[in-house]
Design a protein around this motif. Sequence first.
Motif, PDB file in Angstrom:
ATOM      1  N   LYS A  49      13.418  25.238  37.051  1.00 41.62           N
ATOM      2  CA  LYS A  49      14.441  26.114  36.456  1.00 41.62           C
ATOM      3  C   LYS A  49      15.447  26.484  37.539  1.00 41.62           C
ATOM      4  N   TYR A  50      16.619  26.887  37.093  1.00 38.63           N
ATOM      5  CA  TYR A  50      17.679  27.261  38.028  1.00 38.63           C
ATOM      6  C   TYR A  50      17.702  28.763  38.223  1.00 38.63           C
ATOM      7  N   VAL A  51      17.744  29.172  39.498  1.00 40.73           N
ATOM      8  CA  VAL A  51      17.731  30.580  39.867  1.00 40.73           C
ATOM      9  C   VAL A  51      18.840  30.798  40.890  1.00 40.73           C
ATOM     10  N   LYS A  55      19.414  39.230  45.998  1.00 39.30           N
ATOM     11  CA  LYS A  55      19.060  39.563  44.622  1.00 39.30           C
ATOM     12  C   LYS A  55      18.772  38.261  43.914  1.00 39.30           C
ATOM     13  N   ARG A  56      17.666  38.236  43.194  1.00 39.49           N
ATOM     14  CA  ARG A  56      17.263  37.026  42.478  1.00 39.49           C
ATOM     15  C   ARG A  56      17.581  37.174  40.993  1.00 39.49           C
ATOM     16  N   SER A  57      18.171  36.167  40.424  1.00 33.41           N
ATOM     17  CA  SER A  57      18.536  36.188  39.000  1.00 33.41           C
ATOM     18  C   SER A  57      17.328  35.856  38.137  1.00 33.41           C
ATOM     19  N   PRO A  58      17.456  36.069  36.811  1.00 31.93           N
ATOM     20  CA  PRO A  58      16.439  35.513  35.916  1.00 31.93           C
ATOM     21  C   PRO A  58      16.568  33.990  35.909  1.00 31.93           C
ATOM     22  N   VAL A  59      15.613  33.303  35.338  1.00 33.79           N
ATOM     23  CA  VAL A  59      15.671  31.835  35.313  1.00 33.79           C
ATOM     24  C   VAL A  59      16.643  31.360  34.251  1.00 33.79           C
ATOM     25  N   PHE A  60      17.337  30.248  34.529  1.00 33.33           N
ATOM     26  CA  PHE A  60      18.284  29.643  33.607  1.00 33.33           C
ATOM     27  C   PHE A  60      17.935  28.169  33.457  1.00 33.33           C
TER      28      PHE A  60
END
Length: 108
Positions: free
Chosen positions: A70-72, A82-87
């Motif tokens: 997944k893309y993060v 800061k880490r994003s949710p998975v896309f």
Amino acid sequence: MHVSATSRVTIGYDRGFVFVEFVLVNSSPMKTLRQQNRRVIRYVPRIEPAPPDHAIKVDGFRDVWLLRGKYVAFVLMGERFKRSPVFTVPDAAQRWAVQTRQEGEIEE
């Protein structure tokens, strides 16, 4: 058959015949709508010292990493990321990173 206003008409029925109405109706009470008062869950970005070692940088994107298929996005804010949710697509992760960076500039 002649019926007058004063005569009585009786309707006969066969005792062997029973008419059961609504046999297939569910006798249990109706269920309420599911999740009608469900709380809204908001994503709070994780704060990490650096992207994990097993994450692979995606070429052509500034902040996007491939993590477990997944893309993060990882955005440097001060001394931490800061880490994003998975896309599922890298473009979405990069848009999240740009938006997060812009919101961080407004707050400071």
